[in-house]
Motif scaffolding. Structure first.
Motif, PDB file in Angstrom:
ATOM      1  N   VAL A 168       0.827  -1.201   0.000  1.00  0.00           N
ATOM      2  CA  VAL A 168       0.000   0.000   0.000  1.00  0.00           C
ATOM      3  C   VAL A 168       0.867   1.259   0.000  1.00  0.00           C
ATOM      4  O   VAL A 168       0.570   2.227  -0.689  1.00  0.00           O
ATOM      5  CB  VAL A 168      -0.953   0.003   1.211  1.00  0.00           C
ATOM      6  CG1 VAL A 168      -1.892   1.181   1.153  1.00  0.00           C
ATOM      7  CG2 VAL A 168      -1.750  -1.288   1.264  1.00  0.00           C
ATOM      8  N   THR A 228       3.192   2.290  -3.325  1.00  0.00           N
ATOM      9  CA  THR A 228       2.441   2.752  -4.488  1.00  0.00           C
ATOM     10  C   THR A 228       1.515   3.916  -4.147  1.00  0.00           C
ATOM     11  O   THR A 228       0.735   4.365  -4.978  1.00  0.00           O
ATOM     12  CB  THR A 228       1.583   1.604  -5.050  1.00  0.00           C
ATOM     13  OG1 THR A 228       0.768   1.109  -3.997  1.00  0.00           O
ATOM     14  CG2 THR A 228       2.448   0.485  -5.581  1.00  0.00           C
ATOM     15  N   TYR A 229       1.595   4.397  -2.913  1.00  0.00           N
ATOM     16  CA  TYR A 229       0.702   5.496  -2.551  1.00  0.00           C
ATOM     17  C   TYR A 229       1.179   6.797  -3.195  1.00  0.00           C
ATOM     18  O   TYR A 229       2.378   7.063  -3.284  1.00  0.00           O
ATOM     19  CB  TYR A 229       0.657   5.648  -1.032  1.00  0.00           C
ATOM     20  CG  TYR A 229      -0.304   6.722  -0.574  1.00  0.00           C
ATOM     21  CD1 TYR A 229      -1.660   6.605  -0.817  1.00  0.00           C
ATOM     22  CD2 TYR A 229       0.163   7.868   0.071  1.00  0.00           C
ATOM     23  CE1 TYR A 229      -2.545   7.593  -0.423  1.00  0.00           C
ATOM     24  CE2 TYR A 229      -0.719   8.855   0.482  1.00  0.00           C
ATOM     25  CZ  TYR A 229      -2.067   8.713   0.229  1.00  0.00           C
ATOM     26  OH  TYR A 229      -2.929   9.698   0.611  1.00  0.00           O
ATOM     27  N   GLN A 288       4.169   9.573  -6.800  1.00  0.00           N
ATOM     28  CA  GLN A 288       3.935   8.148  -6.621  1.00  0.00           C
ATOM     29  C   GLN A 288       5.221   7.439  -7.033  1.00  0.00           C
ATOM     30  O   GLN A 288       5.680   7.596  -8.162  1.00  0.00           O
ATOM     31  CB  GLN A 288       2.775   7.717  -7.513  1.00  0.00           C
ATOM     32  CG  GLN A 288       2.238   6.365  -7.221  1.00  0.00           C
ATOM     33  CD  GLN A 288       1.134   5.997  -8.196  1.00  0.00           C
ATOM     34  OE1 GLN A 288       0.964   6.633  -9.228  1.00  0.00           O
ATOM     35  NE2 GLN A 288       0.385   4.955  -7.881  1.00  0.00           N
ATOM     36  N   LEU A 289       5.800   6.696  -6.104  1.00  0.00           N
ATOM     37  CA  LEU A 289       7.061   6.026  -6.410  1.00  0.00           C
ATOM     38  C   LEU A 289       6.901   5.032  -7.538  1.00  0.00           C
ATOM     39  O   LEU A 289       7.721   4.925  -8.431  1.00  0.00           O
ATOM     40  CB  LEU A 289       7.564   5.283  -5.173  1.00  0.00           C
ATOM     41  CG  LEU A 289       8.301   6.106  -4.148  1.00  0.00           C
ATOM     42  CD1 LEU A 289       8.633   5.263  -2.942  1.00  0.00           C
ATOM     43  CD2 LEU A 289       9.569   6.669  -4.764  1.00  0.00           C
ATOM     44  N   LEU A 290       5.819   4.285  -7.479  1.00  0.00           N
ATOM     45  CA  LEU A 290       5.645   3.186  -8.406  1.00  0.00           C
ATOM     46  C   LEU A 290       4.157   3.114  -8.731  1.00  0.00           C
ATOM     47  O   LEU A 290       3.328   3.294  -7.857  1.00  0.00           O
ATOM     48  CB  LEU A 290       6.090   1.892  -7.709  1.00  0.00           C
ATOM     49  CG  LEU A 290       6.541   0.749  -8.574  1.00  0.00           C
ATOM     50  CD1 LEU A 290       7.756   1.172  -9.387  1.00  0.00           C
ATOM     51  CD2 LEU A 290       6.898  -0.422  -7.699  1.00  0.00           C
ATOM     52  N   THR A 306       0.546   1.645  -9.331  1.00  0.00           N
ATOM     53  CA  THR A 306      -0.106   0.561  -8.598  1.00  0.00           C
ATOM     54  C   THR A 306      -0.079  -0.745  -9.386  1.00  0.00           C
ATOM     55  O   THR A 306      -0.268  -1.809  -8.817  1.00  0.00           O
ATOM     56  CB  THR A 306      -1.569   0.904  -8.272  1.00  0.00           C
ATOM     57  OG1 THR A 306      -2.171   1.394  -9.459  1.00  0.00           O
ATOM     58  CG2 THR A 306      -1.653   1.925  -7.184  1.00  0.00           C
ATOM     59  N   SER A 365      -4.876   1.028 -13.670  1.00  0.00           N
ATOM     60  CA  SER A 365      -5.449  -0.298 -13.871  1.00  0.00           C
ATOM     61  C   SER A 365      -5.625  -1.003 -12.527  1.00  0.00           C
ATOM     62  O   SER A 365      -5.053  -0.603 -11.528  1.00  0.00           O
ATOM     63  CB  SER A 365      -4.525  -1.132 -14.752  1.00  0.00           C
ATOM     64  OG  SER A 365      -3.350  -1.440 -14.037  1.00  0.00           O
ATOM     65  N   ASP A 425      -6.535  -7.158  -2.462  1.00  0.00           N
ATOM     66  CA  ASP A 425      -6.817  -5.909  -1.787  1.00  0.00           C
ATOM     67  C   ASP A 425      -6.671  -4.762  -2.781  1.00  0.00           C
ATOM     68  O   ASP A 425      -5.743  -4.752  -3.577  1.00  0.00           O
ATOM     69  CB  ASP A 425      -5.794  -5.764  -0.658  1.00  0.00           C
ATOM     70  CG  ASP A 425      -5.979  -4.487   0.101  1.00  0.00           C
ATOM     71  OD1 ASP A 425      -6.936  -4.427   0.877  1.00  0.00           O
ATOM     72  OD2 ASP A 425      -5.182  -3.554  -0.100  1.00  0.00           O
ATOM     73  N   SER A 441      -6.952  -1.355  -1.774  1.00  0.00           N
ATOM     74  CA  SER A 441      -6.829  -0.040  -1.130  1.00  0.00           C
ATOM     75  C   SER A 441      -5.691   0.774  -1.736  1.00  0.00           C
ATOM     76  O   SER A 441      -5.764   1.994  -1.770  1.00  0.00           O
ATOM     77  CB  SER A 441      -6.667  -0.183   0.379  1.00  0.00           C
ATOM     78  OG  SER A 441      -6.044  -1.378   0.712  1.00  0.00           O
ATOM     79  N   ALA A 442      -4.646   0.100  -2.250  1.00  0.00           N
ATOM     80  CA  ALA A 442      -3.548   0.857  -2.846  1.00  0.00           C
ATOM     81  C   ALA A 442      -4.024   1.614  -4.088  1.00  0.00           C
ATOM     82  O   ALA A 442      -3.735   2.796  -4.249  1.00  0.00           O
ATOM     83  CB  ALA A 442      -2.410  -0.086  -3.209  1.00  0.00           C
ATOM     84  N   GLU A 443      -4.770   0.920  -4.946  1.00  0.00           N
ATOM     85  CA  GLU A 443      -5.276   1.551  -6.153  1.00  0.00           C
ATOM     86  C   GLU A 443      -6.178   2.731  -5.798  1.00  0.00           C
ATOM     87  O   GLU A 443      -6.073   3.815  -6.375  1.00  0.00           O
ATOM     88  CB  GLU A 443      -6.078   0.550  -6.996  1.00  0.00           C
ATOM     89  CG  GLU A 443      -5.239  -0.465  -7.746  1.00  0.00           C
ATOM     90  CD  GLU A 443      -4.819  -1.644  -6.873  1.00  0.00           C
ATOM     91  OE1 GLU A 443      -5.036  -1.589  -5.641  1.00  0.00           O
ATOM     92  OE2 GLU A 443      -4.245  -2.603  -7.428  1.00  0.00           O
ATOM     93  N   ALA A 503      -6.287   4.433  -3.041  1.00  0.00           N
ATOM     94  CA  ALA A 503      -5.535   5.515  -2.409  1.00  0.00           C
ATOM     95  C   ALA A 503      -4.901   6.410  -3.466  1.00  0.00           C
ATOM     96  O   ALA A 503      -4.953   7.641  -3.379  1.00  0.00           O
ATOM     97  CB  ALA A 503      -4.468   4.942  -1.486  1.00  0.00           C
ATOM     98  N   ALA A 504      -4.317   5.802  -4.482  1.00  0.00           N
ATOM     99  CA  ALA A 504      -3.690   6.583  -5.536  1.00  0.00           C
ATOM    100  C   ALA A 504      -4.733   7.393  -6.294  1.00  0.00           C
ATOM    101  O   ALA A 504      -4.551   8.591  -6.571  1.00  0.00           O
ATOM    102  CB  ALA A 504      -2.937   5.663  -6.490  1.00  0.00           C
ATOM    103  N   PHE A 523      16.682   6.808 -10.228  1.00  0.00           N
ATOM    104  CA  PHE A 523      15.267   6.535 -10.409  1.00  0.00           C
ATOM    105  C   PHE A 523      14.518   7.774 -10.904  1.00  0.00           C
ATOM    106  O   PHE A 523      13.729   7.714 -11.837  1.00  0.00           O
ATOM    107  CB  PHE A 523      14.669   6.057  -9.083  1.00  0.00           C
ATOM    108  CG  PHE A 523      13.234   5.653  -9.166  1.00  0.00           C
ATOM    109  CD1 PHE A 523      12.877   4.479  -9.810  1.00  0.00           C
ATOM    110  CD2 PHE A 523      12.234   6.452  -8.626  1.00  0.00           C
ATOM    111  CE1 PHE A 523      11.547   4.098  -9.908  1.00  0.00           C
ATOM    112  CE2 PHE A 523      10.909   6.079  -8.729  1.00  0.00           C
ATOM    113  CZ  PHE A 523      10.566   4.902  -9.365  1.00  0.00           C
ATOM    114  N   ARG A 551      12.672   8.033 -14.498  1.00  0.00           N
ATOM    115  CA  ARG A 551      11.252   8.353 -14.664  1.00  0.00           C
ATOM    116  C   ARG A 551      11.070   9.626 -15.473  1.00  0.00           C
ATOM    117  O   ARG A 551      10.160   9.733 -16.296  1.00  0.00           O
ATOM    118  CB  ARG A 551      10.574   8.496 -13.298  1.00  0.00           C
ATOM    119  CG  ARG A 551      10.373   7.187 -12.570  1.00  0.00           C
ATOM    120  CD  ARG A 551       9.216   6.392 -13.149  1.00  0.00           C
ATOM    121  NE  ARG A 551       7.954   7.092 -13.025  1.00  0.00           N
ATOM    122  CZ  ARG A 551       7.093   6.897 -12.018  1.00  0.00           C
ATOM    123  NH1 ARG A 551       7.364   6.032 -11.083  1.00  0.00           N
ATOM    124  NH2 ARG A 551       5.954   7.565 -11.976  1.00  0.00           N
TER     125      ARG A 551
END
Lengths: 336, 240, 392, 432
Positions: free
Chosen positions: A279, A282-283, A304-306, A308, C196, C203, C205-207, C209-210, D128, D132
């Motif tokens: 979580v 990728t936040y 966002q580092l990465l 999702t 995506s 889960d 929640s990460a998607e 949250a972003a 990095f 990017r």
């Protein structure tokens, strides 16, 4: 105030979801790690057994719901747990008696047992679909929220809100109780200690008169409890679907290995690390930084580092890196 | 009838057998009397450890018997022999490394019904350092202390015979002397000791009885002192 | 010699099924990620076949259906299954496949080489519009390109200026997300993020949250009703990230409202279909037959099977090479409008030399390369059900 | 090859011929093609597991890379996309590689401690961010060019058969990196690590649209054999078909499949010949020595890690080749279709059932398991049909059972695996 907002934001989107997801993973990873500690193989059928036990819980829950039984604000499924535990214990013991015991007797290489567990995985996979079908099943009832985002916002007057679901509270509480009970069992009871002894040094345990079959049976029973609890809590929090449970196998394994295979404390910590990193990495931190940084310094992009898309990859990169630096995991795992 | 005063507590008589098709032991006899220390010595590959394992039931015997206090136990499994009163300390992997010292000792008493606290105290009295470290994981102890845990664990069943497979392997001479002192002390409480030793000279020094094995058969059997004094034994096995 | 042996064997084995039989293959992903919606799709197709058989008006014989599993994402398995159905079970036409990827694989590797008509109820990838098909491929679902335009106009009409999009990570979701993004931006709106989500994951929640950080008035969910799409909505509501959702066709299903509940009120979406009484009729028929007719792509499946049979009747032949040219005729005007449950009447009209315009359960109107024209119903969740707002 | 094995292969052939009679020659030929590919995949796994005892369950990743190689080799380049962002992507990749090289160098040269950690962190973060910064706009530009049908850089426009070679190269290259990182791990950990890395490869394939259109799939890959439709209008072919007494459709379909089968069989024969030679060579003996007793092999001065890396790369290359052949046969690349159950675990079942450590066993396993994978479903349907025939039409249980029929396949695979492991643990054709 801004600081509080930032904190609430992070809690709502990162910490709370990660903690409840981590709790569910922890129960699953504990099962994997216990099996590894006692039986010394990686149990690939874990996800599918989880689905099987949960299917038992769901069918019982439906029967209870139909009979008008309810726990008020709590989900009825909690009442159905024993049935699910019996179901998964039955299938685990059946697999042990018909498959794994033979390999123990002939002292087969662990890898062979791992392959046998692949076979069991295929079979249980089909069995679950026979019992409850491939569909998504909903069995949650009772109240949904302890408090919602909106209620929190209204009560505190903050710009950001956070919500906590009953299922999350149950998840965390149950996990805490189960983990505490497990540790009490392993460290304080005679049977628990004999399991640890067996895990530490099988030959010496035999010399000390510890009955290996009994240790193995008790292990499967405990795994049945853990796996059914994990499956049910997960199903209550999200939803039940056989395929999803199969997919949970990888994060559960990642957690167990990350923490140190065979080490129960490691499994729990590993589960939370995996959940938090999935979580957290990728936040998108833009809003969070907007609150913390002075005006005008707010970032343009999402920070966002990465993407999702790769959240799944995070746990594996983490896993590989940890293994390279510390081959036995964060906590010292089994070395043999 | 078994007479505790004169008959050996444990005897492996005319043992012949091995792990696979080839025999390692040939008509080998090992015995120990009550409260005595018996030592098995011999060159490398003489079958010293194998003889001890045969007595403990970890090896299939084609011929011969093992008797414990007069009872024929040849057919019993090692676990059953433990409950009959035999304690065994393997050469390596003889402790539960992640468990505490006290838990190790507790596991030693696993097959005992009822209270074993008294025995625990006895072991602590014997090895005071273990009492100090009883909450510590056994795997974190020094080599000599681990050996003490291992011996202590085997004592927890209150065995009639304690069998030690090279207890001093890999420990320093000082620790070895200390361990031998403890072993003598244990024997004085009436426990028979049967051990395999690399350090033949020191071991025979404390032994009531010594067995010199060569190629799986008895070559010399006598008291420890007598063997030490025998010029042939000295020349062939004790390095002059 | 070989030929002789073959014929003897075949005659010996299929003697009972020799004459007056039409075989329809139903190829969906009964295992794999879509395994949960495919039973209702197959049941839909079988319902149409049963109806035709029961009518007694189908001159070409008894219609038998054979199910086959394409695994949805396993193109090798899909091709093997289709190959078996076509060359061994001798199916005269195929209803399927379900996912665009395997549908393309079956089309290129089995349907075209063997000259068998296939009608997919759910493969919506725009790429299939331009695929070479020798006139054998049709679909009762519209291309996603059209849906993007419809979704955009629905949102713009509601005054939405900024959206975030999440899509299920396959060709369906990606194509749809592209279409919506392009259309919405062309219409002057802002798309804050396109992210995506994988189906069947633990889960979301990460998607969410972003997406929440990116913001937007509405979250467009281009996924499946019982898959990640629902997980995303659940998570978004729980976290207070979004409160209104725009739902694409794959997301429309009563089960969504049943599981999410009142929080979904006010969300809206679109589903292929014209102002069509057939939809409701179909749902009645489905309920009577014991399955959920509102499940995604179930009506389209009924229509796909019905179209094949009507085209055969119209051509007077079960040979794909002959009846493939009749599919467009029976699907479109002129002619008598045909709804679910009307198949007996349709067959009568055809037998009498009349013309039919099959409307069916999903308002079939085939255009251009043999795909649904793309009439959509705008739906909104009101009082715990999807209500039709208007047609577009 | 002793008599028993010849009989086993004869039974397998008879099964396929039976399919030709009972179902259709076309089905049988199609199955033969997939069996050949499966056999090659199984050989790849056997090289890793049977020769060296490496428990790598990352097969799916290498198979997918093989598929990617077909696109990168045989599709025509998309010139608009190249001019839009090709340089950017190449630059970004260069930055990425440089960053990793710099990080590794820093790790090696700076003494352990806070300084090393700090240096590493700075290099990684700067690298990095730069990566990017260059990559993101380039990718947006590429994916923006004609998204519906292109939106990627395309390939090199070379003959499709060449891609089978590049596939081996690509899979081997990636295997080198993976092996370097993960081969030091113990068996169980190696399994999970490779399983995870394979998932990461699939994630890249699914999400890096500029590379191979991601989940939008690449359709219409060139074929090394003629198209059925073209054959059906070719007068020479038609007269030929007539002479054989076959319909145009059937003849064309069989002919195309036979062409593929010939190609695949040639590849299988070459791989088989090489594998057998390797097995019997001193190298093969050394590998087995390492497999059977790593410690003593180490003591004898064998460089176990280097040998493992070697065999890991070889196995991966063979899996990549099979993946390329599969995509060539399908004519399309669908990253979503790569599932561990199908492309890793099923292949393992093939190797175990066939007989690990025996190349002929792996080939037989590949044939037999693919045969069952395809044929169990109709058998299951038939069985359930039999079972439910007496039940009333509207019975809920009947409907439930019929809906479950497709899942019989997975259970059967499991049961076969368990039975073989238990009663014939060395497989159908045991290692000599």
């Amino acid at each position: 105030m801004d600081f509080l907002n930032a904190l609430v934001l992070l809690a709502n989107f990162v910490l709370i979801p990660a903690i409840s997801y981590g709790s569910q993973l922890a129960l699953g990873a504990l099962g994997i790690t216990l099996i590894f500690a006692i039986l010394r193989f990686s149990h690939f059928a874990h996800g599918d057994v989880m689905a099987f036990g949960t299917a038992g819980v769901i069918l019982t829950t439906w029967a209870l719901q139909a009979a008008g039984v309810s726990l008020g604000p709590l989900p009825t499924a909690l009442l159905a747990l024993p049935v699910g535990i019996v179901a998964s214990a039955a299938i685990l013991l059946a697999a042990d008696r018909s498959v794994y015991r033979f390999y123990r007797k002939v002292k087969a290489k662990p890898i062979v047992v791992v392959m046998a567990s692949l076979g069991v995985m295929f079979v249980v996979n089909g069995l679950v679909r026979f019992v409850i079908g491939p569909n998504d099943q909903n069995f949650a009832d009772g109240a949904r929220f302890l408090f919602t985002v909106r209620e929190f916002r209204d009560a505190t007057g903050l710009a950001e809100g956070m919500g906590i679901r009953i299922s999350q509270v149950i998840t965390v509480v149950v996990t805490a109780i189960v983990v505490a009970a497990l540790f009490w069992f392993l460290n304080r009871t005679r049977t628990g200690k004999s399991m640890r002894a067996f895990s530490d040094n099988e030959d010496l345990a035999l010399l000390s008169g510890i009955n290996p079959e009994r240790v193995v049976t008790v292990t499967w029973l405990i795994v049945a409890v853990l796996v059914t609890m994990a499956g049910t809590l997960y199903g209550l929090d999200k939803s039940f679907k056989a395929f999803t449970y199969f997919q949970l196998l990888l994060p559960m394994f990642a957690a167990a290995i990350l923490g140190g295979m065979g080490n129960p404390v490691g499994a729990v910590v590993g589960a939370f690390v995996i959940a938090l990193s999935e979580v957290g990495v990728t936040y998108a931190f833009r809003k969070f930084l907007e609150y913390l940084l002075p005006d005008g310094m707010a970032p343009e992009g999402l920070v966002q580092l990465l993407s999702t898309d790769y959240k799944f990859a995070v746990s594996f990169v983490l896993l590989v890196v940890v293994l390279l630096v510390r081959p036995t995991g964060l906590f010292k795992g089994q070395t043999q | 009838m078994f007479d505790a005063a004169t008959d050996p507590v444990l005897i492996g008589e005319g043992m012949t057998g091995g792990y696979g098709a080839a025999d390692i032991l040939h008509n080998c006899t090992i015995s120990v009397n009550r409260g005595e220390i018996a030592v098995i010595v011999g060159p490398n590959g003489a079958g010293k450890s194998t003889a001890m394992k045969a007595v403990f039931g970890m090896l299939n015997l084609r011929q011969g018997h093992v008797r414990l206090m007069g009872e024929d136990i040849t057919a019993l499994s090692p676990q059953a022999r433990v409950s009959k009163g035999m304690g065994f300390v393997p050469q390596t992997h003889n402790i539960f490394p992640t468990m505490t010292v006290e838990e190790n000792l507790e596991m030693g008493a696993f097959i005992r019904e009822g209270d074993f606290r008294e025995t625990l105290e006895q072991v602590y009295d014997l090895f005071p350092i273990l009492r100090q470290k009883r909450r510590q994981a056994a795997g974190e102890l020094s080599g000599g202390q681990r050996q003490q845990v291992a011996v202590g664990r085997a004592l927890m069943t209150k065995p009639a015979v304690l069998m030690l497979d090279e207890p001093t392997a890999g420990v320093s001479p000082i620790v070895m002397d200390e361990l031998f002192d403890r072993i003598i002390e244990i024997a004085r409480t009436g426990v028979s000791i049967l051990m395999v030793e690399q350090n033949a000279r020191q071991a025979l020094d404390i032994a009531h009885k010594g067995f010199v094995l060569v190629q799986g058969a008895n070559r010399f059997t006598d008291t420890g002192q007598a063997l030490l004094a025998d010029p042939e034994v000295r020349r062939s096995f004790l390095g002059g | 010699m070989k030929k002789l042996l073959l014929t003897t064997a075949l005659v010996g084995l299929t003697a009972s099924a020799a004459q007056a039989q039409v075989n329809i293959g139903i190829i969906f992903g009964f295992t794999g990620p879509l395994e949960s919606i495919t039973p209702a799709m197959a049941a839909g197709a079988e319902l149409a076949i049963a109806e035709v058989n029961a009518s007694g008006n189908f001159a070409l014989g008894t219609v038998t259906s054979v199910r086959g599993d394409d695994g949805c994402i396993d193109s090798a398995l899909a091709v093997a299954t289709a190959e078996r159905l076509v060359t061994s079970d001798h199916v005269n036409a195929i209803v399927g496949g379900d996912c665009s990827g395997v549908t393309g694989a079956i089309l290129q590797n089995v349907a075209r080489p063997n000259g068998v008509v296939m009608i997919s109820p759910s493969a919506t990838s725009p790429a299939l519009s331009t695929a070479e098909d020798d006139g054998l491929f049709f679909r009762t679902a519209p291309s996603d390109a059209r849906q993007g335009a419809v979704a955009t106009s629905i949102m713009r009409d509601r005054g939405v200026n900024s959206i975030a999009i999440t899509y299920t990570n396959n060709d369906y979701g990606a194509g749809l997300a592209d279409a919506i993004r392009t259309n919405f931006e062309a219409a002057g709106g802002t798309v804050t993020m396109v992210a995506s989500h994988e189906d069947g994951k633990a889960d979301y929640s990460a998607e969410v949250a972003a997406l929440a950080t990116a913001g937007g008035e509405v979250l467009v969910v281009a996924g499946y009703v019982d898959q990640g799409g629902r997980g995303i909505i659940r998570s978004a509501l729980d976290l207070g990230a979004f409160s209104t959702f725009e739902l694409v066709d794959g997301m429309i299903g009563q089960s969504l409202i049943d599981t999410i509940g009142a929080e979904l009120e006010g969300s809206y979406g679109q589903l292929p279909g014209a102002d069509n009484p057939g939809t409701e009729t179909y749902q009645g028929l489905a309920t009577a037959a014991g399955f959920d007719g509102s499940s995604a792509f179930s009506p389209e499946s009924y229509d796909a099977a019905a179209l094949i049979l009507l085209a055969m009747a119209s051509a007077g032949s079960a040979d794909s090479a002959v009846f493939k040219d009749h599919v467009m005729n029976v699907a479109n005007a002129p002619g008598e409008m045909i709804y679910p449950g009307d198949l007996a009447r349709a067959l009568e009209i055809i037998a009498a030399g009349g013309d039919v315009d099959y409307v069916g359960a999903s308002a079939v109107e085939l255009i251009g390369p043999g795909e649904s024209a793309g009439n959509y119903r705008e739906l909104e969740v009101r009082n715990g059900a999807f209500e039709t707002v208007r047609f577009r | 090859m002793n008599l028993r094995n010849v009989i086993l292969f004869a039974i397998m052939a008879a099964l396929l011929v039976l399919v030709g009679f009972l179902q259709s020659p076309s089905v049988a030929m199609g199955m033969v093609n997939m069996c050949l590919i499966s056999a090659i995949m199984a050989l790849g796994v056997n090289i890793q597991w049977g020769y060296a005892g490496l428990f790598s369950v990352g097969t799916m990743g290498f198979v997918a890379l093989g598929g990617l190689a077909v696109v990168l080799t045989s599709m025509p380049p998309v010139h608009e996309a190249w001019s839009a962002g090709g340089l950017g992507v190449l630059g970004a990749l260069a930055i990425g590689v440089l960053t990793i090289v710099a990080a590794v160098q820093a790790w090696k040269r700076v003494p352990a401690g806070l300084g090393r950690m700090g240096a590493l962190l700075v290099i990684l973060v700067v690298g990095f961010v730069a990566y990017r910064a260059v990559l993101d706009p380039a990718v947006d530009a590429i994916e923006g060019t004609n998204t519906a049908v292109a939106g990627y850089l395309g390939g090199m426009g070379l003959p499709v058969l060449l891609s089978w070679v590049t596939a081996m190269g690509l899979a081997a290259g990636v295997a080198w990196v993976i092996g370097k990182v993960s081969l030091g791990l113990r068996s169980d950990y190696l399994a999970i690590a490779t399983l995870g890395i394979a998932e990461v490869i699939i994630a890249v394939l699914k999400n890096e649209d500029w590379l191979s259109r991601g989940v939008r799939n690449v359709n219409g890959l060139p074929r090394p054999v003629p198209y059925e439709v073209a054959l059906q209008t070719n007068p020479t072919f038609l007269s030929w078909a007539e002479w054989l007494g076959l319909g145009a459709t059937e003849a064309s379909s069989l002919f195309v499949k036979a062409c593929y089968a010939l190609l695949f069989a040639i590849v299988l024969a070459i791989i088989m010949w090489l594998s057998e030679r390797a097995w019997k060579s001193p190298w093969g003996r050394m590998m087995r020595a390492i497999r059977d007793n790593e410690t003593s092999a180490k003591a004898m001065g064998k460089d176990v890690k280097a040998r493992h890396l070697q065999v890991f790369i070889l196995g991966a290359a063979v899996c990549g080749l099979a993946g390329a052949m599969l995509v060539t046969l399908d004519g399309l690349l669908t990253p979503g279709s790569y599932q561990p159950l199908r492309f890793t675990f099923l292949i393992w079942v093939m190797v175990i059932v066939g007989g690990s450590g025996n190349n002929w066993g792996s080939v037989l396993g590949g044939f037999l398991i693919w045969f069952l994978w395809v044929q169990v479903e109709p058998i299951g349907l038939w069985l359930i049909g039999l079972l439910t025939a007496s039940m009333p039409e509207d019975s809920g249980l009947r409907a439930h059972l019929i809906d479950s029929a497709a899942h019989v396949r997975l259970m059967t695979m499991g049961v076969i695996l368990l039975l073989v492991l238990r009663f014939a643990p060395k497989g159908l054709i045991p290692e000599k």
